[in-house]
Design an enzyme around this catalytic site. Structure first.
Site, short mmCIF file in Angstrom:
data_model
loop_
_atom_site.label_atom_id
_atom_site.label_comp_id
_atom_site.label_asym_id
_atom_site.label_seq_id
_atom_site.Cartn_x
_atom_site.Cartn_y
_atom_site.Cartn_z
N TYR A 1 -31.90 -22.04 27.63
CA TYR A 1 -32.95 -21.93 28.69
C TYR A 1 -34.26 -21.85 28.70
O TYR A 1 -34.86 -20.77 28.99
CB TYR A 1 -32.21 -20.51 29.44
CG TYR A 1 -32.43 -20.69 31.13
CD1 TYR A 1 -31.46 -21.51 31.89
CD2 TYR A 1 -33.35 -19.90 31.89
CE1 TYR A 1 -31.56 -21.52 33.30
CE2 TYR A 1 -33.33 -19.83 32.99
CZ TYR A 1 -32.42 -20.59 33.89
OH TYR A 1 -32.68 -20.51 35.40
N GLN B 1 -36.63 -27.11 29.70
CA GLN B 1 -35.87 -28.46 30.29
C GLN B 1 -34.57 -27.48 30.93
O GLN B 1 -33.94 -27.86 32.12
CB GLN B 1 -35.39 -29.13 29.59
CG GLN B 1 -36.32 -30.34 29.27
CD GLN B 1 -36.84 -31.20 30.64
OE1 GLN B 1 -35.96 -31.52 31.31
NE2 GLN B 1 -37.90 -31.36 31.11
N ALA C 1 -35.15 -28.39 17.16
CA ALA C 1 -35.03 -27.60 15.96
C ALA C 1 -33.70 -26.89 16.11
O ALA C 1 -32.74 -26.52 15.07
CB ALA C 1 -35.89 -26.86 15.27
N HIS D 1 -33.35 -35.95 25.02
CA HIS D 1 -34.25 -36.46 23.78
C HIS D 1 -33.02 -37.18 22.95
O HIS D 1 -32.18 -36.77 22.68
CB HIS D 1 -34.99 -35.43 23.07
CG HIS D 1 -36.20 -35.83 22.53
ND1 HIS D 1 -36.65 -37.26 22.51
CD2 HIS D 1 -37.26 -35.06 21.64
CE1 HIS D 1 -37.90 -36.95 21.90
NE2 HIS D 1 -38.27 -35.81 21.25
N GLU E 1 -46.26 -37.97 23.32
CA GLU E 1 -46.81 -36.56 23.51
C GLU E 1 -47.83 -36.35 22.45
O GLU E 1 -48.79 -35.42 22.69
CB GLU E 1 -45.76 -35.40 23.32
CG GLU E 1 -44.96 -35.61 22.07
CD GLU E 1 -43.52 -35.15 22.11
OE1 GLU E 1 -42.88 -34.93 23.27
OE2 GLU E 1 -42.74 -34.81 21.02
N GLU F 1 -67.99 -32.17 33.33
CA GLU F 1 -68.15 -33.79 33.11
C GLU F 1 -67.15 -34.07 32.24
O GLU F 1 -67.10 -35.34 32.26
CB GLU F 1 -69.74 -33.68 32.72
CG GLU F 1 -70.27 -35.11 32.98
CD GLU F 1 -70.31 -35.53 34.48
OE1 GLU F 1 -69.59 -36.44 34.80
OE2 GLU F 1 -70.98 -35.08 35.15
N SER G 1 -69.02 -44.72 41.95
CA SER G 1 -70.58 -45.52 42.16
C SER G 1 -70.50 -46.88 41.52
O SER G 1 -69.88 -47.05 40.23
CB SER G 1 -71.58 -45.03 41.80
OG SER G 1 -71.78 -44.61 40.40
N1 NAI Z 1 -40.10 -29.02 27.14
C1 NAI Z 1 -39.89 -30.09 27.98
O1 NAI Z 1 -40.05 -30.18 29.28
C2 NAI Z 1 -39.15 -31.18 27.65
C3 NAI Z 1 -38.08 -31.32 26.66
N2 NAI Z 1 -37.25 -32.33 26.46
C4 NAI Z 1 -36.15 -32.09 25.37
O2 NAI Z 1 -35.38 -31.18 26.07
C5 NAI Z 1 -34.78 -30.33 24.88
C6 NAI Z 1 -34.84 -28.88 24.97
O3 NAI Z 1 -36.36 -28.63 24.85
P1 NAI Z 1 -37.18 -27.35 25.52
O4 NAI Z 1 -36.72 -27.13 26.75
O5 NAI Z 1 -38.63 -27.80 25.42
O6 NAI Z 1 -36.92 -26.48 24.47
P2 NAI Z 1 -37.33 -24.68 24.37
O7 NAI Z 1 -38.20 -25.10 22.90
O8 NAI Z 1 -37.78 -24.13 25.33
O9 NAI Z 1 -35.97 -24.05 23.65
C7 NAI Z 1 -34.67 -24.01 24.65
C8 NAI Z 1 -33.93 -23.03 24.14
O10 NAI Z 1 -33.40 -22.99 22.87
C9 NAI Z 1 -33.42 -21.78 22.37
N3 NAI Z 1 -33.21 -21.94 21.03
C10 NAI Z 1 -34.06 -22.31 19.88
N4 NAI Z 1 -33.78 -22.25 18.69
C11 NAI Z 1 -32.36 -21.59 18.82
C12 NAI Z 1 -31.32 -21.32 17.97
N5 NAI Z 1 -31.44 -21.64 16.69
N6 NAI Z 1 -30.06 -20.77 18.46
C13 NAI Z 1 -30.04 -20.64 19.70
N7 NAI Z 1 -30.80 -20.92 20.71
C14 NAI Z 1 -31.99 -21.52 20.26
C15 NAI Z 1 -34.53 -21.07 22.96
O11 NAI Z 1 -34.17 -19.80 23.06
C16 NAI Z 1 -34.48 -21.61 24.29
O12 NAI Z 1 -33.92 -20.90 25.33
C17 NAI Z 1 -35.24 -30.86 23.67
O13 NAI Z 1 -34.44 -32.05 23.14
C18 NAI Z 1 -36.80 -31.63 23.95
O14 NAI Z 1 -37.20 -32.20 23.15
C19 NAI Z 1 -37.27 -33.37 27.15
C20 NAI Z 1 -38.20 -33.46 28.16
C21 NAI Z 1 -39.27 -32.58 28.18
C1 X2X Z 2 -42.86 -32.93 28.52
C2 X2X Z 2 -42.28 -33.99 27.42
O1 X2X Z 2 -41.69 -34.92 28.17
C3 X2X Z 2 -42.56 -33.99 26.26
C4 X2X Z 2 -44.08 -33.82 26.24
O2 X2X Z 2 -42.24 -35.11 25.70
C5 X2X Z 2 -42.01 -32.93 25.32
O3 X2X Z 2 -42.20 -31.56 26.00
O4 X2X Z 2 -41.46 -33.09 24.49
MG MG Z 3 -41.14 -34.58 23.87
MG MG Z 4 -41.48 -36.68 27.09
#
Ligand code: NAI
Ligand code: X2X
Ligand code: MG
Ligand code: MG
Length: 347
Positions: A37, A40, A100, A123, A211, A243, A269
């Site tokens: 949570y 995404q 990770a 991803h 990114e 700017e 312009s």
């Molecule tokens: N951030 C974004 O908006 C985007 C993310 N993604 C992909 O979506 C997936 C989720 O990314 P995010 O939402 O950015 O993740 P995030 O970095 O926000 O982490 C998501 C959750 O993972 C938990 N977490 C992290 N390490 C943990 C562990 N060792 N054990 C248990 N829980 C753990 C965190 O507490 C957090 O609730 C990834 O595969 C990312 O590449 C894809 C598009 C955009």
């Molecule tokens: C938001 C998104 O699509 C990124 C930049 O690829 C990411 O958060 O990994």
């Molecule tokens: Mg990404």
């Molecule tokens: Mg992306």
């Protein structure tokens, strides 16, 4: 359906073609477990819930994000569980831990991937770099991907505004024969605009490039370069920031978004048009070698290794926050904070 983008034909799915009702019918017997949570997780889980799907959330207890999930309306023991229990209850596991974090939790998730379930990613990272992540799904589950092309924050905001962020979709493994329907229904369910087809490898290599490149890395790089040159030549922070950044985000990018680059140019312009038309190619030529280097680094897996190594450390959050602070405290972004406060709508 097939749609032409320039001269190239692609497989895409639109909301007209696959309406929400059809998506709900497709997934009516499924329990969608959103695991994680962070960014995404909330966007996708809340959109799915508001669209009428059967969703539960899995998150570590005693964490800030568990509390956030409760604030967002998820009910412990009913729709909010520890990761292990959510993975057991779900028939579709949306693996939305950080890339990770997915490595650390994999043994737990794998245990609950019984035949016929679906494993969903946003991803291509975990599966593409399986030699480094150890994520090898069992052969009797569907392995699918919907990757929203933007932040989970925007995915949610745009959904609430009645808009939609585009997503790519891919099928890595179709064990049940239902993978295509499942992935498209989920793509519509999370609130995508239109869906375009890809595969896990192309998703991860393009995403890591984007990114690091124009979306985040390169944009900050050219902002900093121009800001520094203006400041070194006696321009004030206000002048240099307006700017370099403010005019772009507030005035010009909305025009690009609306109707393309030539439209934005045409609304500036003739002086500006002459100069921009002369200078865009030197900028392309100067940066292209950096993009080539970046793509090679992605392709060779170096970017994946770096990201896994740094984000698997215990202090990774604090380290990232430290580096964000450095950006925030740079003169350019300090100037930005003042400029934002002065926007009439913020008064
Ligand atoms: N951030 C974004 O908006 C985007 C993310 N993604 C992909 O979506 C997936 C989720 O990314 P995010 O939402 O950015 O993740 P995030 O970095 O926000 O982490 C998501 C959750 O993972 C938990 N977490 C992290 N390490 C943990 C562990 N060792 N054990 C248990 N829980 C753990 C965190 O507490 C957090 O609730 C990834 O595969 C990312 O590449 C894809 C598009 C955009
Ligand atoms: C938001 C998104 O699509 C990124 C930049 O690829 C990411 O958060 O990994
Ligand atoms: Mg990404
Ligand atoms: Mg992306």
């Amino acid at each position: 359906m097939k749609l032409k983008f320039g001269t190239v034909e692609e497989n895409v799915v639109t909301r007209e073609e696959f309406p929400l009702e059809k998506a709900k019918e497709t997934l009516k017997d499924e329990v969608i477990a959103v695991l994680g949570y962070g960014v995404q997780g909330p966007g996708q889980a809340l959109n799915l819930k508001d669209n009428g799907f059967n969703v539960i959330v899995g998150q570590r207890k005693n964490s800030k994000t568990w509390d956030k999930a409760v604030e967002d309306g998820w009910v412990p023991g009913e729709t909010l569980f520890e990761l292990d229990e959510a993975a057991q209850r779900g028939t579709i596991l949306q693996y939305l831990l950080s890339d990770a974090g997915q490595i650390a939790l994999w043994p737990t998730v794998k245990k609950h991937l019984t035949p016929g379930k679906a494993l969903y990613f946003s991803h291509g990272f975990g599966v593409t770099y399986k030699d480094k992540t150890g994520i090898v799904p069992p052969s009797d589950v569907d392995v699918i991907l919907v990757a929203p092309k933007g932040s989970g924050t925007s995915l949610r905001r745009m959904f609430v505004e009645g808009r939609g962020l585009n997503s790519s979709y891919a099928i890595y493994q179709d064990a049940t024969g239902k993978a295509k329907d499942r992935v498209v229904a989920l793509g519509i369910g999370v609130g995508s605009g239109y869906l375009f087809e890809t595969d896990f490898y192309r998703e991860v290599t393009s995403d890591l490039t984007g990114e690091r490149g124009t979306l985040m890395g390169a944009i900050q790089g050219i902002f900093a370069a121009q800001y520094e040159v203006l400041r070194a030549n006696g321009h004030t922070p206000s002048e240099a920031f307006n700017e370099t950044v403010e005019e772009l985000t507030q005035s010009l990018m909305p025009l690009v978004a609306e109707n393309g680059m030539d439209w934005m140019y045409a609304n500036c312009s003739t002086t500006a048009q002459r100069g921009a038309l002369d200078w865009w190619k030197p900028f392309r030529d100067a940066t292209k070698p950096v993009f080539e280097e970046l793509y090679s680094s992605v392709k060779e897996g170096k970017e994946a290794v770096k990201s896994i190594d740094s984000n698997s450390k215990d202090d990774y959050r604090a380290k990232l926050e430290g580096e964000l602070q450095e950006l925030r405290e740079s003169e350019m972004w300090q100037a930005g904070a003042v400029v934002r406060k002065l926007r009439p709508e913020n008064n």
